[in-house]
Design an enzyme around this catalytic site. Structure first.
Site, PDB file in Angstrom:
ATOM      1  N   GLU A   6      12.200   2.363  14.170  1.00 28.33           N
ATOM      2  CA  GLU A   6      11.236   3.378  13.719  1.00 28.33           C
ATOM      3  C   GLU A   6       9.996   3.263  14.580  1.00 28.33           C
ATOM      4  O   GLU A   6       9.923   2.420  15.474  1.00 28.33           O
ATOM      5  CB  GLU A   6      10.885   3.159  12.244  1.00 28.33           C
ATOM      6  CG  GLU A   6      10.230   1.807  11.986  1.00 28.33           C
ATOM      7  CD  GLU A   6       9.822   1.570  10.542  1.00 28.33           C
ATOM      8  OE1 GLU A   6       9.620   2.550   9.802  1.00 28.33           O
ATOM      9  OE2 GLU A   6       9.685   0.393  10.175  1.00 28.33           O
ATOM     10  N   ARG A  36       8.239   4.129  -4.673  1.00 24.46           N
ATOM     11  CA  ARG A  36       8.296   3.133  -3.584  1.00 24.46           C
ATOM     12  C   ARG A  36       7.287   2.013  -3.839  1.00 24.46           C
ATOM     13  O   ARG A  36       7.569   0.841  -3.560  1.00 24.46           O
ATOM     14  CB  ARG A  36       8.026   3.816  -2.234  1.00 24.46           C
ATOM     15  CG  ARG A  36       8.171   2.843  -1.061  1.00 24.46           C
ATOM     16  CD  ARG A  36       8.136   3.535   0.286  1.00 24.46           C
ATOM     17  NE  ARG A  36       6.848   4.165   0.550  1.00 24.46           N
ATOM     18  CZ  ARG A  36       6.594   4.960   1.579  1.00 24.46           C
ATOM     19  NH1 ARG A  36       7.541   5.207   2.473  1.00 24.46           N
ATOM     20  NH2 ARG A  36       5.408   5.496   1.743  1.00 24.46           N
ATOM     21  N   LEU A  96      10.975   0.993   7.290  1.00 24.40           N
ATOM     22  CA  LEU A  96      10.453   1.530   6.044  1.00 24.40           C
ATOM     23  C   LEU A  96      11.185   2.816   5.702  1.00 24.40           C
ATOM     24  O   LEU A  96      11.312   3.696   6.559  1.00 24.40           O
ATOM     25  CB  LEU A  96       8.946   1.816   6.189  1.00 24.40           C
ATOM     26  CG  LEU A  96       8.297   2.301   4.903  1.00 24.40           C
ATOM     27  CD1 LEU A  96       8.144   1.143   3.919  1.00 24.40           C
ATOM     28  CD2 LEU A  96       6.951   2.945   5.167  1.00 24.40           C
ATOM     29  N   LYS A 145       6.456  -1.924   1.963  1.00 29.19           N
ATOM     30  CA  LYS A 145       5.274  -1.301   2.568  1.00 29.19           C
ATOM     31  C   LYS A 145       4.105  -2.271   2.414  1.00 29.19           C
ATOM     32  O   LYS A 145       3.222  -2.108   1.574  1.00 29.19           O
ATOM     33  CB  LYS A 145       4.986   0.066   1.937  1.00 29.19           C
ATOM     34  CG  LYS A 145       4.087   0.915   2.838  1.00 29.19           C
ATOM     35  CD  LYS A 145       4.182   2.378   2.484  1.00 29.19           C
ATOM     36  CE  LYS A 145       3.183   3.250   3.219  1.00 29.19           C
ATOM     37  NZ  LYS A 145       3.292   3.239   4.677  1.00 29.19           N
ATOM     38  N   ARG A 198      -8.088 -20.528  -1.633  1.00 31.41           N
ATOM     39  CA  ARG A 198      -7.036 -20.315  -0.656  1.00 31.41           C
ATOM     40  C   ARG A 198      -5.927 -21.375  -0.756  1.00 31.41           C
ATOM     41  O   ARG A 198      -6.162 -22.564  -0.548  1.00 31.41           O
ATOM     42  CB  ARG A 198      -7.616 -20.318   0.761  1.00 31.41           C
ATOM     43  CG  ARG A 198      -6.581 -19.955   1.810  1.00 31.41           C
ATOM     44  CD  ARG A 198      -7.161 -19.937   3.206  1.00 31.41           C
ATOM     45  NE  ARG A 198      -6.144 -19.536   4.169  1.00 31.41           N
ATOM     46  CZ  ARG A 198      -5.206 -20.349   4.649  1.00 31.41           C
ATOM     47  NH1 ARG A 198      -5.164 -21.612   4.268  1.00 31.41           N
ATOM     48  NH2 ARG A 198      -4.307 -19.906   5.494  1.00 31.41           N
ATOM     49  N   HIS A 258      -1.337 -21.156  -0.187  1.00 38.69           N
ATOM     50  CA  HIS A 258      -0.294 -20.170   0.106  1.00 38.69           C
ATOM     51  C   HIS A 258       0.467 -19.704  -1.140  1.00 38.69           C
ATOM     52  O   HIS A 258       0.701 -18.518  -1.321  1.00 38.69           O
ATOM     53  CB  HIS A 258       0.696 -20.726   1.131  1.00 38.69           C
ATOM     54  CG  HIS A 258       0.159 -20.730   2.529  1.00 38.69           C
ATOM     55  ND1 HIS A 258      -0.916 -21.523   2.911  1.00 38.69           N
ATOM     56  CD2 HIS A 258       0.522 -20.041   3.631  1.00 38.69           C
ATOM     57  CE1 HIS A 258      -1.170 -21.311   4.187  1.00 38.69           C
ATOM     58  NE2 HIS A 258      -0.311 -20.413   4.652  1.00 38.69           N
ATOM     59  N   TYR A 309       0.828  -1.202   0.000  1.00 42.92           N
ATOM     60  CA  TYR A 309       0.000   0.000   0.000  1.00 42.92           C
ATOM     61  C   TYR A 309       0.860   1.250   0.000  1.00 42.92           C
ATOM     62  O   TYR A 309       2.080   1.189   0.200  1.00 42.92           O
ATOM     63  CB  TYR A 309      -0.959   0.001   1.200  1.00 42.92           C
ATOM     64  CG  TYR A 309      -0.323   0.325   2.540  1.00 42.92           C
ATOM     65  CD1 TYR A 309       0.493  -0.577   3.186  1.00 42.92           C
ATOM     66  CD2 TYR A 309      -0.538   1.563   3.152  1.00 42.92           C
ATOM     67  CE1 TYR A 309       1.067  -0.271   4.418  1.00 42.92           C
ATOM     68  CE2 TYR A 309       0.023   1.875   4.378  1.00 42.92           C
ATOM     69  CZ  TYR A 309       0.832   0.949   4.999  1.00 42.92           C
ATOM     70  OH  TYR A 309       1.412   1.258   6.201  1.00 42.92           O
TER      71      TYR A 309
HETATM   72  N1  PDD Z   1       2.758   5.024   7.561  1.00 41.30           N
HETATM   73  N2  PDD Z   1       7.403   3.629   9.061  1.00 41.30           N
HETATM   74  C1  PDD Z   1       6.246   2.936   9.041  1.00 41.30           C
HETATM   75  C2  PDD Z   1       6.208   1.586   9.669  1.00 41.30           C
HETATM   76  C3  PDD Z   1       5.111   3.495   8.429  1.00 41.30           C
HETATM   77  O1  PDD Z   1       3.959   2.803   8.391  1.00 41.30           O
HETATM   78  C4  PDD Z   1       5.189   4.797   7.862  1.00 41.30           C
HETATM   79  C5  PDD Z   1       4.030   5.439   7.175  1.00 41.30           C
HETATM   80  C6  PDD Z   1       6.418   5.477   7.925  1.00 41.30           C
HETATM   81  C7  PDD Z   1       6.602   6.852   7.314  1.00 41.30           C
HETATM   82  O2  PDD Z   1       6.597   6.766   5.917  1.00 41.30           O
HETATM   83  P1  PDD Z   1       6.138   8.010   5.011  1.00 41.30           P
HETATM   84  O3  PDD Z   1       6.939   9.162   5.454  1.00 41.30           O
HETATM   85  O4  PDD Z   1       6.439   7.561   3.636  1.00 41.30           O
HETATM   86  O5  PDD Z   1       4.639   8.200   5.282  1.00 41.30           O
HETATM   87  C8  PDD Z   1       7.502   4.866   8.521  1.00 41.30           C
HETATM   88  C9  PDD Z   1       1.589   5.426   6.816  1.00 41.30           C
HETATM   89  C10 PDD Z   1       1.378   6.909   6.808  1.00 41.30           C
HETATM   90  C11 PDD Z   1       0.392   4.642   7.286  1.00 41.30           C
HETATM   91  O6  PDD Z   1       0.553   3.441   7.483  1.00 41.30           O
HETATM   92  O7  PDD Z   1      -0.708   5.206   7.433  1.00 41.30           O
END
Ligand code: PDD
Length: 288
Positions: free
Chosen positions: A177, A52, A201, A145, A98, A100, A33
Site C-alpha cells: 500500500e 475499524r 491497512l 491503525k 514510563r 513498557h 487513530y
Molecule cells: N491514512 N493505508 C494507510 C497506511 C493509511 O494511513 C491510510 C489512511 C489508508 C487509507 O485508509 P482509509 O481509506 O480508511 O482512509 C491506507 C489516513 C487518511 C491518515 O493517516 O491521515
C-alpha cells in the site's frame, strides 16, 4: 468559530487542551487513530470508521467505550459546525510513569479535532500525481491503525523530496500500500489491489471502491501485485479518506500507461463522488 478540542469527554478551546508529558502515545506511540471525512456537514462512512476503531482497540487491548465516542464525535462535528472537514480521533493508553508494560492505573486519553478540509486539488485530478516505490520496512501489524507512523513519515518525506505525492511500499517483491493510502493497478481492464492482510491497512475508502467497482461490473482482483508488473500497468491509483481516489501518472520516474489519468480511474472517481452525494448530500461539482 474557534477551534475546539475534545479531550476525555470535555470540549475545550484549543489552547486549553493539555495532555500530560508522560502520555503513552507521546512516549511509546501506544495508541490508535481514525480520520473521518465530513462532507456537507455530515460524516462519510462513519459507522465503518468506528468499527475499524473498535477492531484496532481490541488488537492493542485498549478499553474504549465506542458507543460513547460515536455520540461524542457527532456532537463535536455539530458543535464545530464545518461543512467540509475531517475528524481526527486519537486514543492512547493514557499517562503513567514510563514503563513498557501496560500501566494498571491509567485511563485512555482520547482526543478529537474537527478541522477544515478541502477535496483534492482539481489540478491533481486533471494531471494526476507521481509516486515512487520504497521497501516496506514496517512491522507485521499494519492492519492496526496505530499512531506508530515513523516508517510512513520517512517514506512520505522521501516521496515529497523526490517531487512525488506518495510512496508505495513493496514487501518481498509485492506491492502492499502507500504510506497513507491504499494502492491500485489496472492491467487489461482489470482492477488489482493487494488482498487484506496484516501487512496493510484495510482502508475504508478501499472497501467503498471495491463495492462500487463490483456494482459497475468492473472486474476486480484482490490479489498480490508483483513489483516487476508495475511498470506494465495501464493505470495506477491511490485511495484514502483525505485523498479520495487519485490517478497516478508516473511511478518511479516512468509514465504509467499514456501518462494521463485513465478511463477506469475516471469511472471509479465519478462513482465515488456519487456515493458521497448519496450519503452526505453534497453537490456533484467536481467531476473533471
Ligand atoms: N491514512 N493505508 C494507510 C497506511 C493509511 O494511513 C491510510 C489512511 C489508508 C487509507 O485508509 P482509509 O481509506 O480508511 O482512509 C491506507 C489516513 C487518511 C491518515 O493517516 O491521515
Amino acid at each position: 468559530m474557534e477551534q475546539l478540542v475534545y479531550l476525555n469527554g470535555e470540549v475545550l478551546p484549543y489552547d486549553q487542551a493539555r495532555v500530560p508529558v508522560e502520555d503513552r502515545g507521546f512516549q511509546f506511540g501506544d495508541g490508535i487513530y481514525e480520520v473521518i471525512r465530513i462532507y456537507a456537514g455530515r460524516p462519510f462512512t462513519f459507522e465503518e470508521h468506528f468499527e475499524r476503531l473498535r477492531r484496532s482497540a481490541a488488537e492493542i487491548r485498549l478499553p474504549l467505550d465506542i458507543a460513547r465516542l460515536k455520540a461524542d464525535a457527532l456532537a463535536l462535528i455539530t458543535q464545530q459546525g464545518l461543512a467540509e472537514a475531517t475528524l481526527y480521533l486519537q486514543a492512547t493508553r493514557g499517562a503513567a510513569l514510563r514503563a513498557h508494560a501496560f500501566p494498571t492505573t491509567s485511563q485512555p486519553t482520547v482526543v478529537m479535532l474537527v478541522r477544515p478540509a478541502q477535496p483534492p486539488d482539481e489540478a491533481l485530478l486533471r494531471t494526476g500525481v507521481r509516486c515512487l516505490t520504497v521497501p516496506d520496512d514496517r512491522w507485521a501489524r499494519c492492519h492496526i491503525k496505530s499512531t506508530n507512523l515513523l516508517s510512513n513519515v520517512l517514506a512520505k518525506q522521501q516521496a515529497v523530496e523526490a517531487g512525488c505525492y506518495e510512496a508505495i511500499y513493496l514487501r518481498d517483491g509485492y506491492m502492499t500500500e502507500g504510506a497513507s493510502t491504499n494502492s491500485w493497478a489496472v492491467f487489461d481492464g482489470v482492477l488489482w489491489t493487494a488482498p487484506k492482510s496484516n501487512y496493510l491497512l484495510g482502508g475504508i475508502t478501499r472497501e467503498v471502491l471495491l463495492q462500487l467497482a463490483r456494482e459497475d461490473s468492473i472486474p476486480v482482483r484482490e490479489e498480490p501485485v508483483a513489483a516487476h508488473q508495475l511498470p506494465h500497468a495501464d493505470e495506477f491509483m491511490i485511495s484514502s479518506t483525505t485523498s479520495e481516489l487519485l490517478p497516478v501518472v508516473e511511478l518511479d520516474g516512468r509514465p504509467v500507461g499514456n501518462g494521463r489519468p485513465g478511463p477506469l480511474w475516471q469511472r471509479l472517481f465519478t462513482r465515488f463522488q456519487q456515493r458521497i452525494t448519496a450519503e452526505c448530500g453534497r453537490g456533484l461539482a467536481r467531476i473533471p
